[in-house]
Each structure stands twice: as structure tokens, then as C-alpha cells.
Design an enzyme around this catalytic site. Structure first.
Site, PDB file in Angstrom:
ATOM      1  N   ARG A  55       9.333  -3.224  -5.774  1.00 56.38           N
ATOM      2  CA  ARG A  55       8.433  -2.625  -4.776  1.00 56.38           C
ATOM      3  C   ARG A  55       7.394  -1.819  -5.532  1.00 56.38           C
ATOM      4  O   ARG A  55       7.728  -0.883  -6.263  1.00 56.38           O
ATOM      5  CB  ARG A  55       9.199  -1.738  -3.804  1.00 56.38           C
ATOM      6  CG  ARG A  55       8.277  -0.935  -2.908  1.00 56.38           C
ATOM      7  CD  ARG A  55       8.978  -0.245  -1.764  1.00 56.38           C
ATOM      8  NE  ARG A  55       9.335  -1.186  -0.719  1.00 56.38           N
ATOM      9  CZ  ARG A  55       9.553  -0.836   0.560  1.00 56.38           C
ATOM     10  NH1 ARG A  55       9.436   0.416   0.925  1.00 56.38           N
ATOM     11  NH2 ARG A  55       9.887  -1.737   1.457  1.00 56.38           N
ATOM     12  N   HIS A 103       4.446  -8.162   2.373  1.00 59.45           N
ATOM     13  CA  HIS A 103       5.838  -7.707   2.556  1.00 59.45           C
ATOM     14  C   HIS A 103       6.626  -8.914   3.082  1.00 59.45           C
ATOM     15  O   HIS A 103       7.048  -8.952   4.238  1.00 59.45           O
ATOM     16  CB  HIS A 103       5.868  -6.538   3.537  1.00 59.45           C
ATOM     17  CG  HIS A 103       7.157  -5.765   3.545  1.00 59.45           C
ATOM     18  ND1 HIS A 103       8.208  -6.041   2.689  1.00 59.45           N
ATOM     19  CD2 HIS A 103       7.577  -4.717   4.308  1.00 59.45           C
ATOM     20  CE1 HIS A 103       9.193  -5.195   2.936  1.00 59.45           C
ATOM     21  NE2 HIS A 103       8.845  -4.392   3.906  1.00 59.45           N
ATOM     22  N   GLN A 151      10.161  -8.714   4.946  1.00 61.26           N
ATOM     23  CA  GLN A 151      10.136  -8.147   6.294  1.00 61.26           C
ATOM     24  C   GLN A 151       9.867  -9.231   7.343  1.00 61.26           C
ATOM     25  O   GLN A 151      10.557  -9.333   8.354  1.00 61.26           O
ATOM     26  CB  GLN A 151       9.037  -7.072   6.367  1.00 61.26           C
ATOM     27  CG  GLN A 151       8.858  -6.460   7.736  1.00 61.26           C
ATOM     28  CD  GLN A 151      10.039  -5.591   8.136  1.00 61.26           C
ATOM     29  OE1 GLN A 151      10.413  -4.690   7.402  1.00 61.26           O
ATOM     30  NE2 GLN A 151      10.630  -5.855   9.299  1.00 61.26           N
ATOM     31  N   ASP A 176       3.139  -1.484  12.964  1.00 63.74           N
ATOM     32  CA  ASP A 176       3.554  -0.919  11.678  1.00 63.74           C
ATOM     33  C   ASP A 176       2.874   0.450  11.591  1.00 63.74           C
ATOM     34  O   ASP A 176       1.973   0.752  12.390  1.00 63.74           O
ATOM     35  CB  ASP A 176       3.073  -1.867  10.554  1.00 63.74           C
ATOM     36  CG  ASP A 176       3.436  -1.400   9.148  1.00 63.74           C
ATOM     37  OD1 ASP A 176       4.256  -0.471   9.009  1.00 63.74           O
ATOM     38  OD2 ASP A 176       2.886  -1.960   8.176  1.00 63.74           O
ATOM     39  N   CYS A 215       8.446  -2.637  12.211  1.00 65.50           N
ATOM     40  CA  CYS A 215       9.177  -2.844  10.951  1.00 65.50           C
ATOM     41  C   CYS A 215       9.857  -1.553  10.488  1.00 65.50           C
ATOM     42  O   CYS A 215      10.748  -1.601   9.642  1.00 65.50           O
ATOM     43  CB  CYS A 215       8.245  -3.392   9.880  1.00 65.50           C
ATOM     44  SG  CYS A 215       6.844  -2.331   9.530  1.00 65.50           S
ATOM     45  N   ARG A 224      17.289  -7.325   8.301  1.00 67.64           N
ATOM     46  CA  ARG A 224      16.820  -7.297   6.915  1.00 67.64           C
ATOM     47  C   ARG A 224      17.965  -7.677   5.974  1.00 67.64           C
ATOM     48  O   ARG A 224      17.775  -8.384   4.987  1.00 67.64           O
ATOM     49  CB  ARG A 224      16.281  -5.902   6.542  1.00 67.64           C
ATOM     50  CG  ARG A 224      15.058  -5.446   7.324  1.00 67.64           C
ATOM     51  CD  ARG A 224      13.827  -6.275   7.008  1.00 67.64           C
ATOM     52  NE  ARG A 224      13.564  -6.342   5.586  1.00 67.64           N
ATOM     53  CZ  ARG A 224      12.928  -5.410   4.881  1.00 67.64           C
ATOM     54  NH1 ARG A 224      12.440  -4.344   5.473  1.00 67.64           N
ATOM     55  NH2 ARG A 224      12.724  -5.549   3.571  1.00 67.64           N
TER      56      ARG A 224
HETATM   57  N1   CP Z   1      10.449  -1.853   6.822  1.00 66.48           N
HETATM   58  C1   CP Z   1      10.697  -1.472   5.557  1.00 66.48           C
HETATM   59  O1   CP Z   1      10.412  -2.187   4.584  1.00 66.48           O
HETATM   60  O2   CP Z   1      11.271  -0.251   5.460  1.00 66.48           O
HETATM   61  P1   CP Z   1      11.588   0.522   4.092  1.00 66.48           P
HETATM   62  O3   CP Z   1      10.268   0.962   3.537  1.00 66.48           O
HETATM   63  O4   CP Z   1      12.456   1.671   4.509  1.00 66.48           O
HETATM   64  O5   CP Z   1      12.270  -0.417   3.172  1.00 66.48           O
HETATM   65  N1  NVA Z   2       2.663  -0.998   5.735  1.00 70.48           N
HETATM   66  C1  NVA Z   2       3.754  -0.103   5.418  1.00 70.48           C
HETATM   67  C2  NVA Z   2       5.038  -0.815   5.496  1.00 70.48           C
HETATM   68  C3  NVA Z   2       6.258   0.072   5.349  1.00 70.48           C
HETATM   69  C4  NVA Z   2       7.536  -0.695   5.399  1.00 70.48           C
HETATM   70  C5  NVA Z   2       3.544   0.489   4.039  1.00 70.48           C
HETATM   71  O1  NVA Z   2       3.118  -0.231   3.128  1.00 70.48           O
HETATM   72  O2  NVA Z   2       3.790   1.688   3.858  1.00 70.48           O
END
Ligand code: CP
Ligand code: NVA
Length: 304
Positions: A101, A128, A131, A220, A260, A288
């Protein structure tokens, strides 16, 4: 499929297979699993905050017989400037897979290119993918199928989650509507790419028209990780794209409301709507785990 770096890089068949496998995995937890990751160590390298993705991967790896190793990017030499390509080559000699990540999509791509191990994008600024696979599995569970549905994404319609939705629409048979102010809609070049790939995606600046006849209303956060400095400006710009009761009333009866997570109440979604649709939203979060396991199994088999 040797890596999961984006939905852009997946074929229709690969996406459908992962969604179906995730659905099948909801039927049994640890005691029924094939222990296909037995003896393996998978590294999770995270440069951004995380709850669902980290926990679902860690639990999923354990349920498949492997061991997760969490590495905060800030504590690694990566955080002091060691190149991604060197990190990838070092980890390749010690672990069996990497889940990353981070900010730049190019970093995940570089890691996969220089490493000799399956690499998964656990969220970048661009995509992502994990997700959206879980989201499609959830729609399948709740509505019987995502085929032929109208999915309406509201808010920051150019964020990573929205972009992965666009690539899902480019490969699969459903209609996607992205609703946000003009400045928060994806750029023309990306829209053309999606249209050329056969995606049925339309763009709306009026949330009420967008929500009309929706099977799924999806949102989101308005302030994605890394955009904190634009926080106040985004909240002001996006306020007409909130999912609230009036908007839900425009969707089809029985439409799903999905998020999400994490959710910011009274920003992208009202408390009332979130709580009325909590069962869907928290099943979406639980899924997930099943989707991550489907991805892990697919990659472990491809690298056998
Ligand atoms: N939706 C999602 O990816 O949540 P986290 O950032 O908690 O992993
Ligand atoms: N768009 C958001 C998604 C979080 C799961 C971010 O990147 O913070």
C-alpha cells in the site's frame, strides 16, 4: 495472472474468476480451507494507514496456512531512500509474496518488475483493485448478479476507488455512472481509454440525475490519504454529492448503498443512510477477507 497490480491489467475472465472464487470462499472459514500457503511468508509493506486491507490479508494468509509479516514503510530503509527495485530484489530472496500500500502506482509496478515474487496492490493513488473485487462479490450476493446493474459512484469520482470501478466497467457487463463536480471527474484521456475498452461509463455533475434508477449507490471518503491539505476545499466542493435519504429515494426500490469505509458521517454519507444500510456495508467489509483469499490462492497457484 502473476501479480494483481491493477484492475486495468486484468482480463474479463480473470476478474470473473476472482469474484466467483471469493463468493465460494464465503462458504467456509479456516477449518475448510486448502492450506495452499503452508510454509510461506507474505510481506505487507504499508506506507499509508489501513484497517480492513491489512487485517483481511493477515487473517487470510493465516487461514491459508501461511504467515504474514507486516512492515511499515516508514520503518524500512525504503523510508530513508533505498530504491524500490533493491527492496524488491532483497525481499524476493526471503519471502513468498508482497502486498503493498503506497502512493505511486509506479512503485508497485517497479517492485513487481524487479522482484521475483507475486505482488499485490493494496491501494495506490491510482487504483484499489482488491476493494472493487470484494464489492462486486457483495453485489452478486445481494442482488443475484452485478450483470446489467447500474452502479452510481458519488463524490470524488477521480479517486483510486472510482478509477478501479472504471476498469471493472471496462471489462464487465454493467453500467457505471460517476457523479461529482467537474473538477472531481476523471480526465478526458482516461475516459477515452475506458470507452475504447468497451466500458459503459457516463459522467454526471448532478447527483440527483445520477442516482435515478440506480441499483447501487456507492461512495468513498472525500479526502483520500495524501490529500489532507485539500480537506476543507473538498468538503465544500463535494457537499452536493452526499448520499442522503433524498438521494436514496431516487434509486430503485431495494437499491444497495455501499461504502468502502472508513466513513465520515454527514460528509459523503449521512448517519441515517449509513445505519439503514449497515448490513450491506459491513458485509462488504467482511467480503474483503474472502476476496483477498481468492487473490492469494490464484497467485500462489500461478507461482507454483
Ligand atoms: N476500504 C479500505 O481499503 O479500508 P482500509 O484503508 O481500512 O484498508
Ligand atoms: N480513496 C480512499 C480509499 C480508502 C480505503 C483513500 O485513498 O484514502
Amino acid at each position: 495472472m502473476k501479480h494483481l497490480l491493477s484492475l486495468e491489467s486484468l482480463s474479463t475472465r480473470e476478474m470473473e474468476y476472482l469474484i466467483d472464487s471469493a463468493g465460494a470462499l464465503t462458504q467456509g472459514r479456516a477449518h475448510l480451507e486448502p492450506h495452499e500457503l503452508a510454509g510461506q511468508v507474505w510481506a505487507l509493506i504499508f506506507n499509508k494507514s489501513c484497517t480492513r486491507t491489512r487485517v483481511s490479508f493477515e487473517v487470510g494468509i493465516r487461514e491459508l496456512g501461511g504467515s504474514p509479516m507486516f512492515l511499515s514503510g516508514h520503518d524500512m530503509q525504503l523510508g530513508r531512500g533505498e530504491p524500490v527495485r533493491d527492496t524488491a530484489r532483497v525481499l524476493s530472496s526471503m519471502v513468498d509474496g508482497a502486498i503493498i500500500r503506497t502512493y505511486a502506482q509506479s512503485d508497485v509496478e517497479e517492485f513487481a518488475h524487479f522482484g521475483n515474487l507475486p505482488t499485490i496492490n493494496a491501494l495506490t493513488d491510482e487504483e484499489h483493485p482488491c476493494q472493487i473485487l470484494a464489492d462486486l462479490q457483495t453485489i452478486e450476493e445481494r442482488l443475484g448478479s452485478w450483470r446489467g446493474t447500474r452502479v452510481v459512484f458519488l463524490g470524488d469520482a477521480d479517486c483510486n476507488v472510482a478509477r478501479s470501478w472504471m476498469w471493472a466497467a471496462a471489462r464487465l457487463d454493467f453500467d457505471l455512472v460517476l457523479s461529482g463536480p467537474e473538477a472531481y471527474l476523471p480526465p478526458a484521456g482516461l475516459r477515452e481509454q475506458i470507452a475504447e475498452a468497451g466500458g459503459r461509463v457516463t459522467y454526471e455533475t448532478d447527483a440527483r440525475s445520477a442516482a435515478e434508477g440506480a441499483d447501487v449507490l456507492y461512495t468513498d471518503v472525500w479526502v483520500s490519504m495524501g490529500k489532507e491539505e485539500e480537506g476543507a476545499e473538498r468538503v465544500e466542493a463535494l457537499r452536493n454529492h452526499q448520499i442522503n435519504a433524498a438521494l436514496v429515494a431516487r434509486a430503485k426500490p431495494g437499491a444497495l448503498v455501499m461504502h468502502c469505509l472508513p466513513a465520515y458521517r454527514e460528509k459523503e454519507i449521512t448517519e441515517e443512510v449509513l445505519e439503514n444500510h449497515a448490513e450491506t456495508i459491513f458485509t462488504q467489509a467482511e467480503n474483503r477477507l474472502h476476496a483477498q483469499k481468492a487473490i492469494l490462492l490464484q497467485l500462489a497457484r500461478a507461482w507454483q
